[in-house]
Design a protein around this motif. Structure first.
Motif, PDB file in Angstrom:
ATOM      1  N   ARG A  80       0.813  -1.224   0.000  1.00 41.66           N
ATOM      2  CA  ARG A  80       0.000   0.000   0.000  1.00 41.66           C
ATOM      3  C   ARG A  80       0.843   1.269   0.000  1.00 41.66           C
ATOM      4  N   ASP A  82       3.645   3.580  -2.051  1.00 38.55           N
ATOM      5  CA  ASP A  82       4.117   3.781  -3.418  1.00 38.55           C
ATOM      6  C   ASP A  82       5.616   4.029  -3.470  1.00 38.55           C
ATOM      7  N   ASP A 121      -0.479   4.564  -1.306  1.00 39.68           N
ATOM      8  CA  ASP A 121      -1.151   4.325  -2.585  1.00 39.68           C
ATOM      9  C   ASP A 121      -2.326   3.382  -2.342  1.00 39.68           C
ATOM     10  N   ASP A 122      -3.376   3.920  -1.727  1.00 32.21           N
ATOM     11  CA  ASP A 122      -4.566   3.144  -1.417  1.00 32.21           C
ATOM     12  C   ASP A 122      -5.764   4.075  -1.512  1.00 32.21           C
ATOM     13  N   ASP A 125      -7.830   4.704   1.571  1.00 35.76           N
ATOM     14  CA  ASP A 125      -7.182   5.306   2.738  1.00 35.76           C
ATOM     15  C   ASP A 125      -7.038   6.809   2.519  1.00 35.76           C
TER      16      ASP A 125
END
Length: 151
Positions: A80, A82, A121-122, A125
């Motif tokens: 998750r 990046d 990167d989610d 979230d």
């Protein structure tokens, strides 16, 4: 599989006498020359409590293991995240102060002067990035990349 990364956040040794000295000074102020219990109790309470706080402050750790970053109070799978960058003292101050996003997750200790900023990167979230304090940010970032690459 890469070796796990572990960094303990130990309270610097120079802080110990300062903290215990302040506790003794506070105990002396409470004691104030009074006889009896008030002569001993402040020292018997404040010095051990200060010592326990220093020991508790030295128990925190950051680990990268099995594709997960573990920090005090949270963890996140590396899948998750990046990318990350090392933050020097000034960049760390900026990222946790004037340039900080209020939605960011920041975990550090007052004696840590460098950190790693990790982009989340989610889409589910709302946290845009994590800032993780570290004495060895390059090693932490290297461990994150190695663990993410092997996972």
């Amino acid at each position: 599989m890469s070796a796990p990364f572990v960094e303990r956040w130990v309270v610097p040794l120079a802080w110990w006498p300062a903290a215990l000295g302040l506790a003794a000074l506070a105990a002396a102020e409470i004691h104030g020359g009074a006889p009896g219990t008030r002569a001993v109790l402040p020292y018997a309470v404040l010095l051990p409590v200060t010592l326990l706080l220093l020991l508790a402050g030295s128990r925190s750790r950051v680990t990268v293991e099995d594709g997960v970053l573990h920090v005090p109070g949270a963890r996140i799978p590396l899948a998750r995240l990046d990318h990350g960058v090392v933050l020097d003292r000034e960049a760390f101050r900026q990222q946790t102060g004037p340039m900080a996003d209020p939605r960011a997750f920041v975990v550090s200790r007052p004696w840590l002067r460098t950190a790693v900023r990790l982009t989340v990167d989610d889409p589910a979230d709302p946290t845009p990035y994590w800032v993780v304090g570290s004495r060895h940010p390059e090693r932490l970032l290297e461990a994150l990349r190695a663990s993410a690459g092997s996972g």
